[in-house]
Design an enzyme around this catalytic site. Sequence first.
Site, PDB file in Angstrom:
ATOM      1  N   SER A 127       0.829  -1.204   0.000  1.00 46.66           N
ATOM      2  CA  SER A 127       0.000   0.000   0.000  1.00 46.66           C
ATOM      3  C   SER A 127       0.867   1.258   0.000  1.00 46.66           C
ATOM      4  O   SER A 127       1.900   1.304   0.666  1.00 46.66           O
ATOM      5  CB  SER A 127      -0.878  -0.006   1.253  1.00 46.66           C
ATOM      6  OG  SER A 127      -1.469   1.255   1.461  1.00 46.66           O
ATOM      7  N   TYR A 151      -2.304   5.804  -5.674  1.00 45.80           N
ATOM      8  CA  TYR A 151      -3.400   6.730  -5.986  1.00 45.80           C
ATOM      9  C   TYR A 151      -2.829   7.808  -6.896  1.00 45.80           C
ATOM     10  O   TYR A 151      -1.630   8.092  -6.849  1.00 45.80           O
ATOM     11  CB  TYR A 151      -3.921   7.413  -4.724  1.00 45.80           C
ATOM     12  CG  TYR A 151      -4.654   6.514  -3.759  1.00 45.80           C
ATOM     13  CD1 TYR A 151      -5.999   6.181  -3.974  1.00 45.80           C
ATOM     14  CD2 TYR A 151      -4.025   6.006  -2.636  1.00 45.80           C
ATOM     15  CE1 TYR A 151      -6.681   5.352  -3.083  1.00 45.80           C
ATOM     16  CE2 TYR A 151      -4.696   5.182  -1.731  1.00 45.80           C
ATOM     17  CZ  TYR A 151      -6.022   4.866  -1.961  1.00 45.80           C
ATOM     18  OH  TYR A 151      -6.682   4.059  -1.078  1.00 45.80           O
ATOM     19  N   THR A 177      -5.710   2.352  -7.491  1.00 47.26           N
ATOM     20  CA  THR A 177      -7.003   2.271  -6.798  1.00 47.26           C
ATOM     21  C   THR A 177      -7.902   3.393  -7.299  1.00 47.26           C
ATOM     22  O   THR A 177      -7.524   4.559  -7.267  1.00 47.26           O
ATOM     23  CB  THR A 177      -6.798   2.398  -5.271  1.00 47.26           C
ATOM     24  OG1 THR A 177      -5.950   1.339  -4.843  1.00 47.26           O
ATOM     25  CG2 THR A 177      -8.118   2.315  -4.531  1.00 47.26           C
ATOM     26  N   LYS A 245      -7.733  -1.191  -9.824  1.00 53.92           N
ATOM     27  CA  LYS A 245      -8.390  -1.863  -8.691  1.00 53.92           C
ATOM     28  C   LYS A 245      -9.632  -1.084  -8.265  1.00 53.92           C
ATOM     29  O   LYS A 245      -9.549   0.115  -7.983  1.00 53.92           O
ATOM     30  CB  LYS A 245      -7.421  -1.955  -7.508  1.00 53.92           C
ATOM     31  CG  LYS A 245      -8.048  -2.470  -6.228  1.00 53.92           C
ATOM     32  CD  LYS A 245      -6.991  -2.705  -5.151  1.00 53.92           C
ATOM     33  CE  LYS A 245      -7.612  -3.128  -3.851  1.00 53.92           C
ATOM     34  NZ  LYS A 245      -8.232  -2.004  -3.111  1.00 53.92           N
ATOM     35  N   HIS A 269     -13.378  -2.551  -2.199  1.00 54.97           N
ATOM     36  CA  HIS A 269     -12.592  -1.990  -1.089  1.00 54.97           C
ATOM     37  C   HIS A 269     -13.025  -2.621   0.239  1.00 54.97           C
ATOM     38  O   HIS A 269     -13.129  -1.952   1.268  1.00 54.97           O
ATOM     39  CB  HIS A 269     -12.781  -0.469  -1.045  1.00 54.97           C
ATOM     40  CG  HIS A 269     -11.529   0.289  -0.700  1.00 54.97           C
ATOM     41  ND1 HIS A 269     -10.826   1.039  -1.604  1.00 54.97           N
ATOM     42  CD2 HIS A 269     -10.857   0.425   0.469  1.00 54.97           C
ATOM     43  CE1 HIS A 269      -9.782   1.591  -1.001  1.00 54.97           C
ATOM     44  NE2 HIS A 269      -9.784   1.231   0.248  1.00 54.97           N
ATOM     45  N   ASP A 300     -10.865  -9.455  -5.050  1.00 55.84           N
ATOM     46  CA  ASP A 300     -10.645  -9.483  -3.603  1.00 55.84           C
ATOM     47  C   ASP A 300     -11.977  -9.259  -2.893  1.00 55.84           C
ATOM     48  O   ASP A 300     -12.961  -8.879  -3.518  1.00 55.84           O
ATOM     49  CB  ASP A 300      -9.572  -8.470  -3.158  1.00 55.84           C
ATOM     50  CG  ASP A 300     -10.030  -7.005  -3.273  1.00 55.84           C
ATOM     51  OD1 ASP A 300     -11.238  -6.724  -3.337  1.00 55.84           O
ATOM     52  OD2 ASP A 300      -9.139  -6.129  -3.298  1.00 55.84           O
ATOM     53  N   GLY A 302     -13.885 -11.000   0.867  1.00 53.84           N
ATOM     54  CA  GLY A 302     -14.690 -12.101   1.397  1.00 53.84           C
ATOM     55  C   GLY A 302     -14.094 -13.474   1.254  1.00 53.84           C
ATOM     56  O   GLY A 302     -14.753 -14.469   1.570  1.00 53.84           O
ATOM     57  N   ARG A 324      -8.107  -8.216   5.100  1.00 50.50           N
ATOM     58  CA  ARG A 324      -8.207  -8.274   6.571  1.00 50.50           C
ATOM     59  C   ARG A 324      -7.502  -9.485   7.178  1.00 50.50           C
ATOM     60  O   ARG A 324      -6.896  -9.345   8.253  1.00 50.50           O
ATOM     61  CB  ARG A 324      -9.671  -8.250   7.007  1.00 50.50           C
ATOM     62  CG  ARG A 324     -10.368  -6.919   6.738  1.00 50.50           C
ATOM     63  CD  ARG A 324     -11.784  -6.903   7.290  1.00 50.50           C
ATOM     64  NE  ARG A 324     -12.510  -5.682   6.938  1.00 50.50           N
ATOM     65  CZ  ARG A 324     -13.242  -5.538   5.846  1.00 50.50           C
ATOM     66  NH1 ARG A 324     -13.358  -6.522   4.980  1.00 50.50           N
ATOM     67  NH2 ARG A 324     -13.870  -4.396   5.603  1.00 50.50           N
TER      68      ARG A 324
END
Length: 374
Positions: A127, A151, A177, A245, A269, A300, A302, A324
């Site tokens: 990131s 970004y 992103t 993304k 996101h 991405d 879940g 996460r």
Amino acid sequence: MTWRSLFIFLGLFWTTFLGSEMSLICLSDFEEYARDHLSKVTWDFIAAGADDCFTRDDNLLAFKRIRLRPRMLCDVSEIDTKTTVLGKEIAFPVGIAPTINHRLAWPDGELSTSRASDAMNTCYITSTFSSSSAEEITAAAPNGLRWFQLYIFRNRKMSEQLVRRVEALNYKALVLTVDVPYGGKRRNDIRNNFKFPKYFEVKNFENASERSDDLESLTNPLDPSVSWKDVHWLQNLTRLPIIIKGILTKEDAELAVEHGVQGIIVSNHGGRQLDGVLATIDALPEIVNAVQGRVEVYVDGGIRTGSDVLKALALGARCVFIGRPIFWGLTSQGEEGVRKILQILHDEFRLSMGLAGCKNISEINRNLVQFSKV
Ligand SMILES: *[C@@H]1O[C@H](CO)[C@@H](O)[C@H](O)[C@H]1NC(C)=O
Ligand SMILES: *[C@@H]1O[C@H](CO)[C@@H](O)[C@H](O)[C@H]1NC(C)=O
Ligand SMILES: *[C@@H]1O[C@H](CO)[C@@H](O)[C@H](O)[C@H]1NC(C)=O
């Protein structure tokens, strides 16, 4: 009963009932561990979704609405989970999604993540808002495969300087992103008065005040005016492949291909931006269909089990990325914890392949899944 089997029995008993970190055997165990060990404010920040968190939760539920159609008698004595992303080999199709500030969960943050990703031979999207600089993350695992999340900032010079730095560090792609023209409304962060790290704690901007005369652009860097013409600007700046993304519709997927990008990450996101959008696995089929193999499509959101990975690949994803769960792994044991998260997904995915009759990635196809009617 031999001594050997007694020891194995005792070992299993210990791991199953007594050990604490040792008994973490699936991603939801790590989630529970992290919930118990992080401060409430940090837990809430990581877990947050926007508004009612409908999309955050639907990302998981949507996978459970998909059923598998396994094939039998396929000789699955050997199973190969290897694949490639943009031509680079990875050991299995699960990479690390870009997430902010890993020091929220572990003292050396991204350095542990970087080493774990390299050890498991997969792809780490670092990131822009990391708590270690791109240079430090590279030094932690010089041979690891890395892409850089970017970004397009108000101050284009800031984005350009990041591009130059990661080019020099041998990053293999830029991940732009596009779903944050504004930050989503995350209620618990407002209730907790959660504070983002100040700009100087975002290590990539460590010396930015020397590089830039525009302090406003550091404290409020995101630019809501960004549009497709800025994608052109970025392409003109670099020869690195560009992956977009945050795409959720076939319309935008078409535009991405027309604009000559090399990949798309279907993402909402983590449900942290616009609540009520499609779960990513539900958006994936129309995007795969629109793209028709012209660029690689990833997803991405879940993914919590190996069978989720199998479903995503059956629906046309080249690779999935997890966000996460990396924080949960870091919270438990830093590098070791992230390695375990990846190892669990690797092992579960391999097992799912075998149980579904797939020997290798190219045997995973659309016939393997069916959307449940309920
Ligand atoms: C900032 O500058 C210091 C001193 O020159 C240097 O050691 C450090 O690596 C720089 N940080 C970044 C992120 O460029
Ligand atoms: C592309 O880059 C060149 C050289 O830096 C510059 O002169 C030109 O204006 C750029 N074009 C666009 C569309 O940004
Ligand atoms: C996957 O397995 C099939 C059937 O055994 C084989 O034809 C194919 O070449 C394999 N693909 C790869 C990439 O190994």
